[in-house]
Design a protein around this motif. Structure first.
Motif, PDB file in Angstrom:
ATOM      1  N   ILE A  34       0.806  -1.211   0.000  1.00 56.12           N
ATOM      2  CA  ILE A  34       0.000   0.000   0.000  1.00 56.12           C
ATOM      3  C   ILE A  34       0.840   1.263   0.000  1.00 56.12           C
ATOM      4  CG2 ILE A  34      -0.220   0.425   2.482  1.00 56.12           C
ATOM      5  CD1 ILE A  34      -3.129   0.234  -0.065  1.00 56.12           C
ATOM      6  N   THR A  35       2.160   1.125   0.024  1.00 64.04           N
ATOM      7  CA  THR A  35       3.047   2.292   0.123  1.00 64.04           C
ATOM      8  C   THR A  35       2.807   3.280  -1.016  1.00 64.04           C
ATOM      9  OG1 THR A  35       4.746   0.922   1.149  1.00 64.04           O
ATOM     10  CG2 THR A  35       5.442   3.041   0.266  1.00 64.04           C
ATOM     11  N   ARG A  37       0.165   4.866  -1.862  1.00 65.90           N
ATOM     12  CA  ARG A  37      -1.172   4.939  -2.423  1.00 65.90           C
ATOM     13  C   ARG A  37      -2.027   5.929  -1.647  1.00 65.90           C
ATOM     14  NH1 ARG A  37      -2.303   1.025  -6.077  1.00 65.90           N
ATOM     15  NH2 ARG A  37      -3.827   2.619  -6.701  1.00 65.90           N
ATOM     16  N   SER A  38      -3.129   6.347  -2.236  1.00 67.54           N
ATOM     17  CA  SER A  38      -3.999   7.356  -1.644  1.00 67.54           C
ATOM     18  C   SER A  38      -4.788   6.796  -0.463  1.00 67.54           C
ATOM     19  CB  SER A  38      -4.971   7.876  -2.698  1.00 67.54           C
ATOM     20  OG  SER A  38      -5.872   6.848  -3.090  1.00 67.54           O
ATOM     21  N   ASP A  39      -5.343   7.708   0.341  1.00 69.81           N
ATOM     22  CA  ASP A  39      -6.214   7.299   1.444  1.00 69.81           C
ATOM     23  C   ASP A  39      -7.420   6.535   0.905  1.00 69.81           C
ATOM     24  OD1 ASP A  39      -4.534   8.499   3.253  1.00 69.81           O
ATOM     25  OD2 ASP A  39      -5.710  10.342   3.423  1.00 69.81           O
ATOM     26  N   TYR A  40      -7.896   6.929  -0.266  1.00 64.83           N
ATOM     27  CA  TYR A  40      -9.037   6.255  -0.890  1.00 64.83           C
ATOM     28  C   TYR A  40      -8.714   4.786  -1.138  1.00 64.83           C
ATOM     29  CZ  TYR A  40     -12.507   5.071  -4.469  1.00 64.83           C
ATOM     30  OH  TYR A  40     -13.493   4.457  -5.200  1.00 64.83           O
ATOM     31  N   THR A  41      -7.535   4.517  -1.725  1.00 63.21           N
ATOM     32  CA  THR A  41      -7.124   3.142  -1.991  1.00 63.21           C
ATOM     33  C   THR A  41      -6.884   2.378  -0.696  1.00 63.21           C
ATOM     34  OG1 THR A  41      -6.103   3.812  -4.079  1.00 63.21           O
ATOM     35  CG2 THR A  41      -5.408   1.704  -3.164  1.00 63.21           C
ATOM     36  N   TYR A  42      -6.288   3.062   0.275  1.00 59.62           N
ATOM     37  CA  TYR A  42      -6.029   2.433   1.573  1.00 59.62           C
ATOM     38  C   TYR A  42      -7.337   1.981   2.218  1.00 59.62           C
ATOM     39  CZ  TYR A  42      -4.635   2.018   6.490  1.00 59.62           C
ATOM     40  OH  TYR A  42      -4.441   1.562   7.766  1.00 59.62           O
ATOM     41  N   ASN A  43      -8.329   2.844   2.235  1.00 60.77           N
ATOM     42  CA  ASN A  43      -9.607   2.500   2.852  1.00 60.77           C
ATOM     43  C   ASN A  43     -10.327   1.403   2.080  1.00 60.77           C
ATOM     44  OD1 ASN A  43      -9.313   4.397   4.923  1.00 60.77           O
ATOM     45  ND2 ASN A  43     -10.196   6.035   3.677  1.00 60.77           N
ATOM     46  N   ARG A  44     -10.213   1.443   0.756  1.00 60.79           N
ATOM     47  CA  ARG A  44     -10.818   0.388  -0.060  1.00 60.79           C
ATOM     48  C   ARG A  44     -10.188  -0.963   0.251  1.00 60.79           C
ATOM     49  NH1 ARG A  44     -10.653   1.116  -6.457  1.00 60.79           N
ATOM     50  NH2 ARG A  44     -12.907   1.371  -6.424  1.00 60.79           N
ATOM     51  N   ARG A  46      -8.739  -1.906   2.990  1.00 58.44           N
ATOM     52  CA  ARG A  46      -9.117  -2.338   4.333  1.00 58.44           C
ATOM     53  C   ARG A  46     -10.494  -3.007   4.334  1.00 58.44           C
ATOM     54  NH1 ARG A  46      -6.540  -0.037   8.798  1.00 58.44           N
ATOM     55  NH2 ARG A  46      -8.006  -1.335   9.984  1.00 58.44           N
TER      56      ARG A  46
END
Length: 326
Positions: A34-35, A37-44, A46
């Motif tokens: 995840i390094t 990547r955007s918060d959007y991608t991170y939350n997706r 998760r």
């Protein structure tokens, strides 16, 4: 008892997210780096129960299969990125290229892996259809314990053609993913993806031009009346599919270029009356580029739609965008 198979996915876009959900629901451990990547991608990531790692090195160390699901323009760079990762493994790593690329590019990537990282087994693949999703009548609890034969009843899945000398060694994984084995020739799976995608996405590009032009000329409703009278099934199919296009238009630009290369190089169309095989789909690519870059539709996200949710509004939005640029 064999250790559970672990799958890495690069990257977690709409399709990667869907495949991660499918695999997680069937007991597979899914990981990604995840390094950066955007918060959007991170939350997706998760929400799909994906294990988040901090480096490519850690990802390569832990997984058995690495799925590359990136825009076509990034396919080669992504492969080369993992060629540079130091390997210290006891078991082989399968690199499964699921990108919409030409057979020639698939063979090129496979050759680079063989030359630079011979321990990695390259699998040529493609994804035909939308992201996996649990059908409305099903539940995650039911899916987690379902018999293997019931997957199709509870999940809507794309087809995943694969080819190459190694294939997917894990038969259960291949079944869960709904794979179609095309034999040992690298390029066969990518080519099938190109041939299928050309029909659907080529038709949609023509429909975008037709609908928006009819809208501009004030004959949009008459066009649809004629389609309803003479081609009702075609009209229903087009109007259903076309509204799903806007969030994907930017990603489809390079896919159309790869399709043109496939037709020219594999189908012999580079030798047809002086016409280059890539010419037709280069033009199709420009339709999607215009939608993505010259209209408000390029801002659409699948999870939050504003414009183009009906064929009428899509035609209007395209017309508005082109008129502003004129």
């Amino acid at each position: 008892m064999a250790a559970p198979v672990k799958v890495g996915i690069v990257s977690i876009g709409e399709m990667g997210f869907g495949i991660a959900n499918l695999l997680s629901a069937h007991g597979y451990t899914v990981m990604t780096n995840i390094t950066g990547r955007s918060d959007y991608t991170y939350n997706r990531a998760r929400t799909a129960n994906i294990r988040l790692l901090d480096s490519d090195e850690e990802l390569v160390k832990q997984v058995d299969y690495l799925f590359s699901i990136v825009p076509p323009r990034d396919a080669l760079a992504t492969a080369q990125r993992f060629m540079s990762v130091k390997q210290a493994r006891k078991s082989p790593l399968y690199y499964v290229d699921l990108n919409a690329i030409s057979p020639r590019l698939a063979r090129h990537i496979a050759a680079e892996f063989k030359q630079n990282v011979p321990g990695i087994k390259f699998v040529d693949g493609g994804i035909i259809g939308g992201p996996p999703r649990l059908k409305q009548s099903s539940s995650n609890e039911k899916q987690a314990s379902e018999p293997e034969g019931d997957i199709a009843a509870t999940w809507a899945r794309p087809a995943i053609p694969i080819s190459g000398p190694d294939g997917l060694a894990n038969e259960r994984l291949a079944k869960v993913l709904n794979t179609i084995s095309l034999g040992a020739d690298i390029g066969a799976a990518s080519g099938l993806k190109c041939c299928y995608g050309s029909l659907i996405k080529g038709l949609l590009a023509l429909s975008i031009q037709s609908f928006s032009t009819a809208y501009s000329m004030g004959v949009y409703s008459e066009l649809h009346q004629l389609l309803e009278a003479f081609q009702p099934r075609l009209r229903n199919s087009i109007t259903k599919m076309i509204v799903e296009t806007p969030p994907k238009a930017g990603r489809w630009v390079d896919e159309m270029v790869e399709i043109g290369r496939c037709f020219g190089e594999e189908g012999g169309w580079d030798n047809a009356g002086g016409t280059q095989g890539a010419d037709v789909y280069q033009r199709v690519a420009e339709v999607y580029r215009a939608v993505a870059e010259q209209t408000v539709l390029g801002k659409e996200r699948q999870e939050h739609r504003v414009r183009g949710t009906t064929a009428d509004d899509l035609a209007a939005a395209v017309r508005e965008g082109l008129a502003e640029k004129k």
